[in-house]
Every structure is written in structure tokens, then in C-alpha cells.
Design an enzyme around this catalytic site. Structure first.
Site, short mmCIF file in Angstrom:
data_model
loop_
_atom_site.label_atom_id
_atom_site.label_comp_id
_atom_site.label_asym_id
_atom_site.label_seq_id
_atom_site.Cartn_x
_atom_site.Cartn_y
_atom_site.Cartn_z
N ASP A 32 0.93 -1.19 -0.04
CA ASP A 32 -0.02 0.10 0.13
C ASP A 32 1.00 1.22 0.20
OD1 ASP A 32 -3.30 0.48 1.02
OD2 ASP A 32 -1.69 2.19 1.08
N THR A 35 -1.47 6.47 0.76
CA THR A 35 -1.96 7.84 0.39
C THR A 35 -2.77 8.38 1.30
OG1 THR A 35 -4.09 7.13 -0.71
CG2 THR A 35 -2.10 7.21 -1.99
N ALA A 82 -6.54 1.80 -5.26
CA ALA A 82 -7.18 2.40 -6.47
C ALA A 82 -7.29 3.81 -5.63
CB ALA A 82 -8.47 2.20 -6.65
N SER A 84 -10.27 6.55 -4.94
CA SER A 84 -11.45 5.66 -5.24
C SER A 84 -12.70 6.81 -5.06
CB SER A 84 -11.77 4.68 -4.06
OG SER A 84 -11.50 5.39 -2.87
N THR A 133 -15.85 -1.71 -9.53
CA THR A 133 -17.02 -1.11 -9.17
C THR A 133 -18.16 -1.44 -10.04
OG1 THR A 133 -17.72 1.04 -8.79
CG2 THR A 133 -15.95 0.89 -10.22
N ASP A 134 -19.26 -1.17 -9.60
CA ASP A 134 -20.45 -1.00 -10.76
C ASP A 134 -20.71 0.25 -11.17
OD1 ASP A 134 -21.30 0.66 -8.52
OD2 ASP A 134 -23.29 -0.21 -8.04
N GLU A 135 -19.79 1.36 -10.77
CA GLU A 135 -19.84 2.64 -11.40
C GLU A 135 -19.30 2.47 -13.08
OE1 GLU A 135 -18.69 5.95 -9.09
OE2 GLU A 135 -19.08 4.54 -7.20
N TYR A 159 -13.35 8.70 -12.27
CA TYR A 159 -12.90 7.47 -11.44
C TYR A 159 -13.71 6.24 -12.30
CZ TYR A 159 -14.23 3.98 -7.91
OH TYR A 159 -14.30 2.85 -7.42
N SER A 162 -11.65 5.26 -15.11
CA SER A 162 -10.57 4.60 -14.81
C SER A 162 -10.39 3.25 -14.32
CB SER A 162 -9.42 5.51 -13.98
OG SER A 162 -10.02 5.39 -12.58
N LYS A 163 -11.42 2.98 -13.62
CA LYS A 163 -11.88 1.59 -13.33
C LYS A 163 -12.21 0.68 -14.41
CE LYS A 163 -11.79 -0.01 -9.63
NZ LYS A 163 -10.59 -0.39 -8.73
N ASN A 189 -20.06 0.42 -0.82
CA ASN A 189 -19.78 -0.39 0.61
C ASN A 189 -19.82 0.72 1.48
OD1 ASN A 189 -17.37 -3.03 0.10
ND2 ASN A 189 -18.75 -2.41 -1.26
N LYS A 198 -16.57 9.56 2.18
CA LYS A 198 -17.65 9.04 1.54
C LYS A 198 -19.02 9.34 2.23
CE LYS A 198 -14.73 7.19 -1.55
NZ LYS A 198 -14.38 6.02 -1.33
P1 NAD Z 1 -9.70 3.59 -0.51
O1 NAD Z 1 -9.61 4.67 -1.08
O2 NAD Z 1 -10.41 3.54 1.21
O3 NAD Z 1 -8.15 2.86 -0.40
C1 NAD Z 1 -7.46 2.50 -1.42
C2 NAD Z 1 -6.10 2.18 -0.66
O4 NAD Z 1 -5.15 1.97 -1.84
C3 NAD Z 1 -5.51 3.14 0.17
O5 NAD Z 1 -4.99 2.58 1.21
C4 NAD Z 1 -4.33 3.80 -0.63
O6 NAD Z 1 -3.29 4.13 0.23
C5 NAD Z 1 -4.01 2.66 -1.60
N1 NAD Z 1 -3.40 3.17 -2.73
C6 NAD Z 1 -3.91 4.16 -3.56
N2 NAD Z 1 -2.77 4.25 -4.73
C7 NAD Z 1 -1.87 3.44 -4.35
C8 NAD Z 1 -0.94 3.05 -5.45
N3 NAD Z 1 -0.67 3.75 -6.45
N4 NAD Z 1 0.11 1.66 -4.94
C9 NAD Z 1 -0.54 1.18 -3.95
N5 NAD Z 1 -1.42 1.50 -3.11
C10 NAD Z 1 -2.15 2.57 -3.28
O7 NAD Z 1 -10.66 2.68 -1.36
P2 NAD Z 1 -11.68 1.40 -1.03
O8 NAD Z 1 -13.12 2.13 -1.00
O9 NAD Z 1 -11.26 0.66 0.01
O10 NAD Z 1 -11.73 0.57 -2.26
C11 NAD Z 1 -10.95 -0.30 -2.67
C12 NAD Z 1 -11.39 -1.01 -3.94
O11 NAD Z 1 -12.52 -1.29 -4.03
C13 NAD Z 1 -11.00 0.09 -5.00
O12 NAD Z 1 -10.56 -0.46 -6.22
C14 NAD Z 1 -12.37 0.53 -5.37
O13 NAD Z 1 -12.45 1.09 -6.79
C15 NAD Z 1 -13.13 -0.69 -5.23
N6 NAD Z 1 -14.62 -0.33 -4.88
C16 NAD Z 1 -14.89 0.31 -3.74
C17 NAD Z 1 -16.22 0.44 -3.45
C18 NAD Z 1 -16.52 1.40 -2.22
O14 NAD Z 1 -17.88 1.56 -2.07
N7 NAD Z 1 -15.74 1.88 -1.43
C19 NAD Z 1 -17.16 -0.04 -4.17
C20 NAD Z 1 -16.77 -1.20 -5.24
C21 NAD Z 1 -15.46 -1.03 -5.73
P1 TYD Z 2 -19.86 8.46 -2.46
O1 TYD Z 2 -19.91 7.98 -0.88
O2 TYD Z 2 -19.05 9.74 -2.70
O3 TYD Z 2 -19.84 7.39 -3.50
P2 TYD Z 2 -20.26 7.09 -4.93
O4 TYD Z 2 -20.20 8.51 -5.31
O5 TYD Z 2 -18.93 6.14 -5.40
O6 TYD Z 2 -21.45 6.62 -5.06
O7 TYD Z 2 -21.64 9.11 -2.65
C1 TYD Z 2 -22.61 8.36 -2.58
C2 TYD Z 2 -23.95 9.13 -2.78
O8 TYD Z 2 -24.25 10.19 -1.95
C3 TYD Z 2 -23.73 9.96 -4.22
O9 TYD Z 2 -25.00 9.80 -4.89
C4 TYD Z 2 -22.95 11.25 -3.92
C5 TYD Z 2 -23.80 11.45 -2.59
N1 TYD Z 2 -23.26 12.52 -1.74
C6 TYD Z 2 -23.80 13.49 -1.32
O10 TYD Z 2 -25.09 13.74 -1.57
N2 TYD Z 2 -23.42 14.63 -0.35
C7 TYD Z 2 -21.89 14.25 -0.04
O11 TYD Z 2 -21.18 14.97 0.68
C8 TYD Z 2 -21.14 13.13 -0.59
C9 TYD Z 2 -19.70 12.86 -0.22
C10 TYD Z 2 -21.73 12.03 -1.37
#
Ligand code: NAD
Ligand code: TYD
Length: 353
Positions: A32, A35, A82, A84, A133-135, A159, A162-163, A189, A198
Site C-alpha cells: 500500500d 496515500t 485505487a 476511489s 465497481t458497479d460505477e 473515477y 479509470s476503473k 460499500n 464518503k
Molecule cells: P480507499 O480509497 O479507502 O483505499 C485505497 C487504498 O489504496 C489506500 O490504502 C491507498 O493508500 C491505496 N493506494 C492508492 N494508490 C495506490 C498506489 N498507487 N499503490 C499502492 N496503493 C495505493 O478505497 P476503498 O473504498 O477501500 O476501495 C478499494 C477498491 O474497491 C478500489 O479498487 C475501489 O475502486 C473498489 N470499490 C470500492 C467501493 C466502495 O464503495 N468503496 C465499491 C466497489 C468497488
Molecule cells: P459517495 O459516498 O461519494 O459514493 P459514490 O459517489 O461512489 O456513489 O456518494 C454516495 C452518494 O451520496 C452519491 O450519490 C453522492 C452523494 N453524496 C452527497 O449527497 N453528499 C456528499 O457530501 C457526498 C460525499 C456524497
């Protein structure tokens, strides 16, 4: 033998590492870059545990990744690393291309260099699991069926684009070089250790700090929520039994408009930590400017994962959100630590400037 987890100090990655080592003794090499989103405090309970080897480094670094694969006889790579956050990708897409696209490419290249030299049995057993991701599927109309694995890729933010690019690279490395890949595309999640940029952790944090709860646009955008440990169990299941080259959608069948989610969080806080003036935290809700290119609706059909691999989520939204709010209330020091310093600059840029 061991597994290499990238991004294992982030939200989902650290939950995955903790769950993995709670269920198995197979060592985890955790690469990791730390970041702003990576936090070793998430893994504090593993301090001194020889099954967890933490390496601070970048997935873009080919030599570093190849060195780790060779030194630890890695049998599977799980790519969580990533950038994210959609809003950050709007302010600065460059880092998203660098980590999510170039980083994924370098990982795949290092895996290819390692994999071709493995013996036949090890080569067959090896897995590269890409967490996506579903995005990538874009935005759904209100009456449309949920995304399935054949839905068209139509990413709308830097975002998600790129995914999507990384998903295509993963697919190409299977088709072209035969690398044994698996891809999971998961919905939103929530749960412990999610960085408070988030929606859900931001709302909990702002509510307790007496700050406005920012709702983008009309707040009627729909997301499909999955408790993070259910995502982790899905990833383990796909790693164990997924068909090579396939993609699996992961979701909790929990579509909810943002306003409903925020009201739900406020109601739980009202019950567990009532405001001093006895009013509801919902009074702090504040409608703000919408996110550019804001996707209206995501919804996941996780039927393939259920039919083929027997996976189902364990948490309902109600149980998961209660656990989550409770976790944040019990871990205020963690929140304090991650929201010091650079976090404030982000909040000022996104919500005040
Ligand atoms: P996050 O941003 O909390 O964590 C990302 C981690 O990756 C961090 O620890 C960061 O330090 C590390 N990182 C970033 N750039 C890096 C690099 N160049 N080399 C090594 N490490 C690096 O993200 P998350 O929410 O835990 O998401 C994890 C994965 O799941 C991502 O690939 C994201 O696209 C995917 N995902 C997330 C969600 C969600 O709701 N959070 C949903 C579906 C898929
Ligand atoms: P987010 O947690 O950023 O996830 P994603 O954009 O990947 O779905 O946002 C979830 C939803 O909430 C999205 O529709 C954007 C909205 N949102 C707000 O309304 N206010 C906020 O301050 C944030 C961060 C998100």
C-alpha cells in the site's frame, strides 16, 4: 505460499486483510502506498503478527511488485489499490489515471513476468483478482433492470472511466496471455474504517460535530448499499471458486435514495447519541450544489454470484447501518486522527470554496 493484497490499508482492503487472517493462517503481503486514504491504524490489531507483512510501496513500481511476488511465492494477487473517490476524480483526474490505469497495467505486467516462470501446477492455481465497481456501467433509468455482467460499460466520471479501463486491461491479459484473472464489480460499500469523505461516514462525522449534512442536488440519487464484510466474503468466494476470465457483480439488493440513507443515519444517532437540544440530527441536513455528471441510479443484480457460487450477503441494510453507526461512535479517536491535517483542506475545497 501467500497472497498479495494491494491497497490493504484502505477501507475495503483493511477489512479484507482483517477478515482473511481471522479465518486463515495463510500470510498476507500487503502493498500500500499509504496515500491520504491508507491508514495503518486500521491494521493495529495485527501488530507483531508474522502472518501480516506490510510493505509501503506503489503498484506502479514494476520491480517492487515482481520482487514481492518472487520473494513470497505468491499464489494470488488481489488488487484493491485505487484512487476511489468520485469527487476527487473531478478535481484531479491525473492521479486516478496513474494508479487505477497505469498501476493496474504495471501489476498485470509484473504478474505476467512472474506467472510465466511458475511450474505447471502453480501456474494453474495462480489467480489475479481485480476488485472493481458497479460505477463502470454508468447510470440506470428509474425503471431499468439492475446491472448484470453483460450490461454495457458507460462510465461517467474520471473515477469510473479509470476503473473501466483497468477492467478492460484485466480482461485482455486473460484473453491474450492466459493470465488466470477474475473481476468483481461491487456496489457502494459501507462499514468500519471508511474514510469520512464518503457519504455515510461523512454524515456521521458532521452530525456529531454539529456541521451541515451536505446533500448533493435533490438527494434522490439511488445507490445499492453493501456492508463491507459481505463484499469481503464475496471476494473470498470468487477467489476460491470463480470461473477464470469471468466477472461477478456483487451487491446487497439494497437500493436506497441518498436522502433516505441520511435520514436513517440521523435516526440511529438520535437514538444512540441524542443531540443536547433533543432535536433530530436531520435538522442539520443541507442541500448543496450537485456533483457534475452525477449518476442518478446504481443497482446490482448479484444473481450470477448466488447461482454459480452460492454467495449471499449476511447483513441487511438495517443491521449493517446500525453496526456502522455504532462503530463510528466507538472509534471517535480513529475519526479524529484521520480528519486532522490534509482532510481539512479537502473539505474546504469541496464544500466551502
Ligand atoms: P480507499 O480509497 O479507502 O483505499 C485505497 C487504498 O489504496 C489506500 O490504502 C491507498 O493508500 C491505496 N493506494 C492508492 N494508490 C495506490 C498506489 N498507487 N499503490 C499502492 N496503493 C495505493 O478505497 P476503498 O473504498 O477501500 O476501495 C478499494 C477498491 O474497491 C478500489 O479498487 C475501489 O475502486 C473498489 N470499490 C470500492 C467501493 C466502495 O464503495 N468503496 C465499491 C466497489 C468497488
Ligand atoms: P459517495 O459516498 O461519494 O459514493 P459514490 O459517489 O461512489 O456513489 O456518494 C454516495 C452518494 O451520496 C452519491 O450519490 C453522492 C452523494 N453524496 C452527497 O449527497 N453528499 C456528499 O457530501 C457526498 C460525499 C456524497
Amino acid at each position: 505460499m501467500s497472497i498479495l493484497v494491494t491497497g490493504g490499508a484502505g477501507f475495503i482492503g483493511s477489512n479484507f486483510v482483517l477478515d482473511w487472517l481471522g479465518l486463515s493462517d495463510e500470510p498476507v503481503i500487503n502493498l500500500d502506498a499509504l496515500t491520504y486514504a491508507g491508514n495503518l491504524e486500521n491494521l493495529a490489531s495485527l501488530k507483531g503478527d508474522p502472518r501480516h507483512v506490510f510493505v509501503q510501496g506503489d503498484i506502479v513500481d514494476f520491480d517492487r511488485v515482481l520482487g514481492l511476488l518472487e520473494a513470497h511465492e505468491v499464489r494470488a494477487v488481489l488488487n484493491f489499490a485505487a484512487e476511489s473517490h468520485v469527487d476527487r476524480s473531478i478535481h484531479g483526474p491525473g492521479e486516478f489515471i496513474q494508479t487505477n490505469v497505469v498501476g493496474a497495467f504495471n501489476l498485470l505486467e509484473a504478474v505476467r513476468a512472474y506467472w510465466v516462470k511458475l511450474g505447471t501446477t502453480e501456474r494453474q492455481k495462480f489467480r489475479f483478482l481485480h476488485v472493481s465497481t458497479d460505477e463502470v456501467y454508468g447510470s440506470l433509468d428509474p425503471a431499468a433492470a439492475p446491472f448484470n455482467e453483460t450490461s454495457r460499460y458507460e462510465p461517467n466520471s474520471p473515477y469510473s472511466a479509470s476503473k473501466a479501463a483497468s477492467d478492460h486491461l484485466v480482461r485482455a491479459y486473460h484473453q491474450t496471455y492466459g493470465i488466470p484473472v477474475l473481476t468483481t464489480n461491487c456496489s457502494n460499500n459501507y462499514g468500519p474504517y471508511q474514510f469520512p469523505e464518503k457519504l455515510i461516514p461523512l454524515v456521521i462525522h458532521n452530525a456529531l460535530s454539529g456541521k451541515p449534512l451536505p446533500i448533493y442536488g435533490d438527494g434522490r440519487q439511488i445507490r445499492d448499499w453493501l456492508y463491507v464484510t459481505d463484499h469481503c466474503s464475496a471476494i473470498r468466494r470468487v477467489l476460491d471458486a470463480g470461473r477464470l476470465g469471468e466477472t461477478y457483480n456483487v451487491g446487497g439488493w439494497n437500493e436506497k435514495p441518498n436522502l433516505e440513507v441520511v435520514h436513517g443515519v440521523c435516526a440511529i444517532l438520535d437514538e444512540l447519541r441524542p443531540r443536547k437540544d433533543a432535536k433530530s440530527y436531520a435538522e442539520q441536513i443541507s442541500f448543496v450544489k450537485d456533483r457534475p455528471g452525477h449518476d442518478r441510479r446504481y443497482a446490482i443484480d448479484a444473481g450470477k454470484l448466488e447461482r454459480e457460487l452460492g454467495w449471499k450477503p449476511q447483513e441487511s441494510f438495517e443491521t449493517g447501518i446500525h453496526k456502522t453507526v455504532r462503530w463510528y461512535l466507538d472509534h471517535q479517536q480513529w475519526v479524529k486522527n484521520v480528519t486532522s491535517g490534509a482532510y481539512r483542506d479537502w473539505i474546504a475545497r469541496q464544500y466551502i470554496a
